[in-house]
Design a protein around this motif. Sequence first.
Motif, PDB file in Angstrom:
ATOM      1  N   GLY A  69       0.794  -1.222   0.000  1.00  5.76           N
ATOM      2  CA  GLY A  69       0.000   0.000   0.000  1.00  5.76           C
ATOM      3  C   GLY A  69       0.825   1.270   0.000  1.00  5.76           C
ATOM      4  O   GLY A  69       0.271   2.376  -0.014  1.00  5.76           O
ATOM      5  N   VAL A  70       2.155   1.166   0.005  1.00  5.79           N
ATOM      6  CA  VAL A  70       3.006   2.352   0.056  1.00  5.79           C
ATOM      7  C   VAL A  70       2.855   3.184  -1.215  1.00  5.79           C
ATOM      8  O   VAL A  70       2.729   4.412  -1.162  1.00  5.79           O
ATOM      9  CB  VAL A  70       4.482   1.959   0.283  1.00  5.79           C
ATOM     10  CG1 VAL A  70       5.397   3.158   0.170  1.00  5.79           C
ATOM     11  CG2 VAL A  70       4.642   1.294   1.632  1.00  5.79           C
ATOM     12  N   ALA A  71       2.843   2.539  -2.364  1.00  2.71           N
ATOM     13  CA  ALA A  71       2.719   3.274  -3.629  1.00  2.71           C
ATOM     14  C   ALA A  71       1.396   4.026  -3.704  1.00  2.71           C
ATOM     15  O   ALA A  71       1.354   5.189  -4.128  1.00  2.71           O
ATOM     16  CB  ALA A  71       2.856   2.315  -4.808  1.00  2.71           C
ATOM     17  N   LYS A  72       0.325   3.389  -3.283  1.00  2.25           N
ATOM     18  CA  LYS A  72      -0.984   4.044  -3.303  1.00  2.25           C
ATOM     19  C   LYS A  72      -1.029   5.215  -2.324  1.00  2.25           C
ATOM     20  O   LYS A  72      -1.577   6.275  -2.632  1.00  2.25           O
ATOM     21  CB  LYS A  72      -2.079   3.038  -2.964  1.00  2.25           C
ATOM     22  CG  LYS A  72      -2.276   1.995  -4.026  1.00  2.25           C
ATOM     23  CD  LYS A  72      -3.321   0.984  -3.605  1.00  2.25           C
ATOM     24  CE  LYS A  72      -3.416  -0.137  -4.610  1.00  2.25           C
ATOM     25  NZ  LYS A  72      -4.329  -1.195  -4.170  1.00  2.25           N
ATOM     26  N   ALA A  73      -0.442   5.032  -1.152  1.00  6.62           N
ATOM     27  CA  ALA A  73      -0.435   6.100  -0.154  1.00  6.62           C
ATOM     28  C   ALA A  73       0.388   7.297  -0.643  1.00  6.62           C
ATOM     29  O   ALA A  73      -0.035   8.447  -0.501  1.00  6.62           O
ATOM     30  CB  ALA A  73       0.119   5.586   1.173  1.00  6.62           C
ATOM     31  N   MET A  74       1.558   7.017  -1.216  1.00  2.00           N
ATOM     32  CA  MET A  74       2.399   8.110  -1.701  1.00  2.00           C
ATOM     33  C   MET A  74       1.736   8.835  -2.876  1.00  2.00           C
ATOM     34  O   MET A  74       1.845  10.050  -3.002  1.00  2.00           O
ATOM     35  CB  MET A  74       3.779   7.585  -2.115  1.00  2.00           C
ATOM     36  CG  MET A  74       4.576   7.031  -0.935  1.00  2.00           C
ATOM     37  SD  MET A  74       4.785   8.194   0.411  1.00  2.00           S
ATOM     38  CE  MET A  74       5.990   9.279  -0.278  1.00  2.00           C
ATOM     39  N   SER A  75       1.043   8.101  -3.736  1.00  2.00           N
ATOM     40  CA  SER A  75       0.323   8.728  -4.843  1.00  2.00           C
ATOM     41  C   SER A  75      -0.785   9.643  -4.327  1.00  2.00           C
ATOM     42  O   SER A  75      -0.945  10.768  -4.807  1.00  2.00           O
ATOM     43  CB  SER A  75      -0.276   7.664  -5.761  1.00  2.00           C
ATOM     44  OG  SER A  75       0.726   6.877  -6.325  1.00  2.00           O
ATOM     45  N   ALA A  76      -1.538   9.151  -3.358  1.00  3.24           N
ATOM     46  CA  ALA A  76      -2.621   9.964  -2.790  1.00  3.24           C
ATOM     47  C   ALA A  76      -2.074  11.211  -2.114  1.00  3.24           C
ATOM     48  O   ALA A  76      -2.613  12.315  -2.281  1.00  3.24           O
ATOM     49  CB  ALA A  76      -3.433   9.137  -1.802  1.00  3.24           C
ATOM     50  N   LEU A  77      -0.982  11.064  -1.360  1.00  5.89           N
ATOM     51  CA  LEU A  77      -0.387  12.228  -0.699  1.00  5.89           C
ATOM     52  C   LEU A  77       0.174  13.212  -1.717  1.00  5.89           C
ATOM     53  O   LEU A  77       0.087  14.432  -1.532  1.00  5.89           O
ATOM     54  CB  LEU A  77       0.708  11.774   0.269  1.00  5.89           C
ATOM     55  CG  LEU A  77       0.210  11.075   1.535  1.00  5.89           C
ATOM     56  CD1 LEU A  77       1.389  10.506   2.318  1.00  5.89           C
ATOM     57  CD2 LEU A  77      -0.590  12.019   2.391  1.00  5.89           C
ATOM     58  N   GLY A  78       0.766  12.706  -2.790  1.00  2.00           N
ATOM     59  CA  GLY A  78       1.298  13.585  -3.838  1.00  2.00           C
ATOM     60  C   GLY A  78       0.205  14.375  -4.525  1.00  2.00           C
ATOM     61  O   GLY A  78       0.363  15.569  -4.801  1.00  2.00           O
ATOM     62  N   ILE A  79      -0.910  13.719  -4.821  1.00  2.00           N
ATOM     63  CA  ILE A  79      -2.040  14.418  -5.448  1.00  2.00           C
ATOM     64  C   ILE A  79      -2.598  15.469  -4.492  1.00  2.00           C
ATOM     65  O   ILE A  79      -2.868  16.605  -4.898  1.00  2.00           O
ATOM     66  CB  ILE A  79      -3.122  13.409  -5.871  1.00  2.00           C
ATOM     67  CG1 ILE A  79      -2.603  12.564  -7.039  1.00  2.00           C
ATOM     68  CG2 ILE A  79      -4.425  14.097  -6.224  1.00  2.00           C
ATOM     69  CD1 ILE A  79      -3.464  11.373  -7.378  1.00  2.00           C
ATOM     70  N   PHE A  80      -2.745  15.113  -3.223  1.00  2.00           N
ATOM     71  CA  PHE A  80      -3.248  16.056  -2.219  1.00  2.00           C
ATOM     72  C   PHE A  80      -2.311  17.259  -2.097  1.00  2.00           C
ATOM     73  O   PHE A  80      -2.756  18.405  -2.065  1.00  2.00           O
ATOM     74  CB  PHE A  80      -3.393  15.339  -0.877  1.00  2.00           C
ATOM     75  CG  PHE A  80      -3.931  16.208   0.218  1.00  2.00           C
ATOM     76  CD1 PHE A  80      -5.241  16.651   0.202  1.00  2.00           C
ATOM     77  CD2 PHE A  80      -3.117  16.584   1.274  1.00  2.00           C
ATOM     78  CE1 PHE A  80      -5.741  17.453   1.213  1.00  2.00           C
ATOM     79  CE2 PHE A  80      -3.604  17.387   2.291  1.00  2.00           C
ATOM     80  CZ  PHE A  80      -4.918  17.822   2.261  1.00  2.00           C
ATOM     81  N   TYR A  81      -1.005  17.008  -2.067  1.00  3.51           N
ATOM     82  CA  TYR A  81      -0.018  18.088  -1.965  1.00  3.51           C
ATOM     83  C   TYR A  81      -0.081  18.981  -3.202  1.00  3.51           C
ATOM     84  O   TYR A  81      -0.002  20.206  -3.096  1.00  3.51           O
ATOM     85  CB  TYR A  81       1.376  17.482  -1.814  1.00  3.51           C
ATOM     86  CG  TYR A  81       2.471  18.475  -1.578  1.00  3.51           C
ATOM     87  CD1 TYR A  81       2.613  19.105  -0.357  1.00  3.51           C
ATOM     88  CD2 TYR A  81       3.388  18.775  -2.580  1.00  3.51           C
ATOM     89  CE1 TYR A  81       3.622  20.016  -0.132  1.00  3.51           C
ATOM     90  CE2 TYR A  81       4.401  19.684  -2.371  1.00  3.51           C
ATOM     91  CZ  TYR A  81       4.516  20.296  -1.152  1.00  3.51           C
ATOM     92  OH  TYR A  81       5.520  21.200  -0.937  1.00  3.51           O
ATOM     93  N   GLY A  82      -0.239  18.385  -4.370  1.00  2.00           N
ATOM     94  CA  GLY A  82      -0.348  19.163  -5.599  1.00  2.00           C
ATOM     95  C   GLY A  82      -1.586  20.038  -5.626  1.00  2.00           C
ATOM     96  O   GLY A  82      -1.540  21.196  -6.054  1.00  2.00           O
ATOM     97  N   VAL A  83      -2.716  19.489  -5.165  1.00  2.00           N
ATOM     98  CA  VAL A  83      -3.956  20.274  -5.124  1.00  2.00           C
ATOM     99  C   VAL A  83      -3.816  21.429  -4.144  1.00  2.00           C
ATOM    100  O   VAL A  83      -4.222  22.565  -4.439  1.00  2.00           O
ATOM    101  CB  VAL A  83      -5.159  19.366  -4.756  1.00  2.00           C
ATOM    102  CG1 VAL A  83      -6.389  20.184  -4.413  1.00  2.00           C
ATOM    103  CG2 VAL A  83      -5.460  18.407  -5.893  1.00  2.00           C
TER     104      VAL A  83
END
Length: 121
Positions: A69-83
Amino acid sequence: EFVGNTTTTRPLMVELANLADGSQVIANHSPVGEPGRPVVVATEADLAKCSGLISTGPGVYAIGTGDTGVAKAMSALGIFYGVLGAVGSRFMKIPHPHWTVSSPSRMNDSSAGENPTCENS
């Protein structure tokens, strides 16, 4: 991914084939699992060596199906940070209408080539 076990439990009975290198795969005539898929057989003795790990018990497990689940978590955090960055940049683009420069720029000063000094006000 738990495939089944090699005991006599009928619903999860998995038939295995041994390869020349000693590894095991699901046999072509096995009623459970994808034929030819590499597996690991975990026994009670194997699980006793791994104290502290949570497992589903002894059985046959497919290789290469784990997802931490690390890849999914990092992707979600990256999208949130970008927004957040995109939304925040919209508020910093234009200064407030009543904002003015508090002191004139020293770049336009006639003494630009001289050594600047600090003035106390």
